[in-house]
Write an enzyme that holds these catalytic residues in place. Sequence first.
Site, PDB file in Angstrom:
ATOM      1  N   TRP A   1       3.863  -1.408  -6.131  1.00 46.67           N
ATOM      2  CA  TRP A   1       2.883  -0.437  -6.134  1.00 46.67           C
ATOM      3  C   TRP A   1       3.765   0.986  -5.903  1.00 46.67           C
ATOM      4  CZ3 TRP A   1      -1.168  -1.445  -8.187  1.00 46.67           C
ATOM      5  CH2 TRP A   1      -1.858  -2.356  -7.983  1.00 46.67           C
TER       6      TRP A   1
ATOM      7  N   ASP B   1       1.335   5.401   0.889  1.00 49.48           N
ATOM      8  CA  ASP B   1       0.143   4.629   0.540  1.00 49.48           C
ATOM      9  C   ASP B   1      -0.091   3.770   1.696  1.00 49.48           C
ATOM     10  OD1 ASP B   1      -1.361   2.642  -0.725  1.00 49.48           O
ATOM     11  OD2 ASP B   1       0.107   2.524  -2.428  1.00 49.48           O
TER      12      ASP B   1
ATOM     13  N   LYS C   1      -9.118  -3.221   0.247  1.00 49.39           N
ATOM     14  CA  LYS C   1      -8.373  -4.065   1.085  1.00 49.39           C
ATOM     15  C   LYS C   1      -8.903  -4.271   2.369  1.00 49.39           C
ATOM     16  CE  LYS C   1      -5.676  -4.163  -2.548  1.00 49.39           C
ATOM     17  NZ  LYS C   1      -4.643  -3.224  -2.969  1.00 49.39           N
TER      18      LYS C   1
HETATM   19  C1  LIG Z   1      -3.969  -2.407  -4.304  1.00 51.49           C
HETATM   20  C2  LIG Z   1      -3.186  -1.385  -4.084  1.00 51.49           C
HETATM   21  C3  LIG Z   1      -2.833  -0.474  -4.904  1.00 51.49           C
HETATM   22  C4  LIG Z   1      -3.892  -0.344  -6.090  1.00 51.49           C
HETATM   23  O1  LIG Z   1      -4.988  -0.051  -5.688  1.00 51.49           O
HETATM   24  P1  LIG Z   1      -6.020   0.267  -6.892  1.00 51.49           P
HETATM   25  O2  LIG Z   1      -7.122   0.679  -5.791  1.00 51.49           O
HETATM   26  O3  LIG Z   1      -6.578  -0.898  -7.352  1.00 51.49           O
HETATM   27  O4  LIG Z   1      -5.640   1.388  -7.468  1.00 51.49           O
HETATM   28  C5  LIG Z   1      -1.926   0.387  -4.488  1.00 51.49           C
HETATM   29  N1  LIG Z   1      -1.272   0.352  -3.610  1.00 51.49           N
HETATM   30  C6  LIG Z   1      -1.280  -0.836  -2.826  1.00 51.49           C
HETATM   31  C7  LIG Z   1      -0.325  -0.775  -1.444  1.00 51.49           C
HETATM   32  C8  LIG Z   1      -2.276  -1.610  -2.966  1.00 51.49           C
HETATM   33  O5  LIG Z   1      -2.322  -2.789  -2.112  1.00 51.49           O
END
Ligand SMILES: *Cc1c(COP(=O)(O)O)cnc(C)c1O
Length: 359
Positions: A101, A171, A195
């Site tokens: 990511w 993030d 998540k």
């Molecule tokens: C799942 C995840 C993403 C991607 O998320 P989407 O909502 O599917 O775009 C980005 N960064 C992290 C750390 C993730 O766990």
Amino acid sequence: MRVYNFSAGPSMLPEEVLKRAADEMLEYGNSGQSVMEMSHRSKEYQAIFDATEAKLRQVMNIPDNYKVLFLQGGASTQFAMIPLNLMNKNNKADYIITGQWAKKSYKEGAKYGNARAVASSEDKTFSYIPKVSADAFDKDADYVHICMNNTIYGTKYNYIPDTGDVPLIADISSMILSEPIDVTKFGMLYAGAQKNMAPAGVTVVIVREDLLGNAMDITPTMLNYVTHADNGSMFNTPPCYCIYVCGLVLDWIIAQGGLEKMKEINEKKAKLLYDFLDNSKLFKGTVVPEDRSLMNVPFITGDADLDAKFVAESKAAGFVNLKGHRSVGGMRASIYNAMPIEGVQKLVDFMKKFEEENA
Ligand SMILES: *Cc1c(COP(=O)(O)O)cnc(C)c1O
């Protein structure tokens, strides 16, 4: 029968939340309708929305000089929105690469300006978090970007990089609401909700107000934070139902005792699993102990056939989605807020039994 779902996302939601959503499915309050059917411009829905934002601010202790936005497009859309909106003074930004990511975010940043990878843990399959000191960052960078909890690899920053006056952006998709976080240390935090806070469809952005208002000229209207900040996240139709469920999840967290309590419970859960892995003769964790995530726990046996056997047998026993990410193999147990401690204990018991049978 409900299973123990160890999916990395979308993932488990608290059963209390699902039951309440079910109770309110046909009629929310005295509105005569489901939240799914409500106009986002209605008084009833605005009240749900405002309460959700207020609860998030309360739970995360978000200061007034930060905007909270409820957006769509997932965390992945933020990879582009961040440079478009914030790589706006010197057209450069620093990124730390700690997994897929983080790398995707960096690559997207590089489309819009001078993105620099300051450090990376790719040399050891992202099994640790690089310790980056203040002098490693470019003082002229418009921001520094990190991925705080690396969902695929199971690492987490146990320090907040010192970026001086350069805004730090993180993030926090797979760790939001899992423990307290000092928002004031960041220029911006963002998370896809699926998540740890809601069903898929909403992305939360928490951004310091003074960083806004200087987007690149090419920025599409919908990708400009100001568009959403100026319209209370209702420039267009927001993901109404997801935001409502997010509010229910926040009620649940408040009832549990807030983020200090969530952290305590999450540490207990993670310790059960890591202690077992550290003492197992069959299984082992893949991350250096000091950088282990509380939320995502990857592990292996060292034998791909045995891994596959474990995944199949665990599934049959009611522990689902334990297969590791396709890029790393092995297993991964995601133990977000909604995973009860009994789920982790039962998984450990199952692993012990599997170990005895296959040693
Ligand atoms: C799942 C995840 C993403 C991607 O998320 P989407 O909502 O599917 O775009 C980005 N960064 C992290 C750390 C993730 O766990």
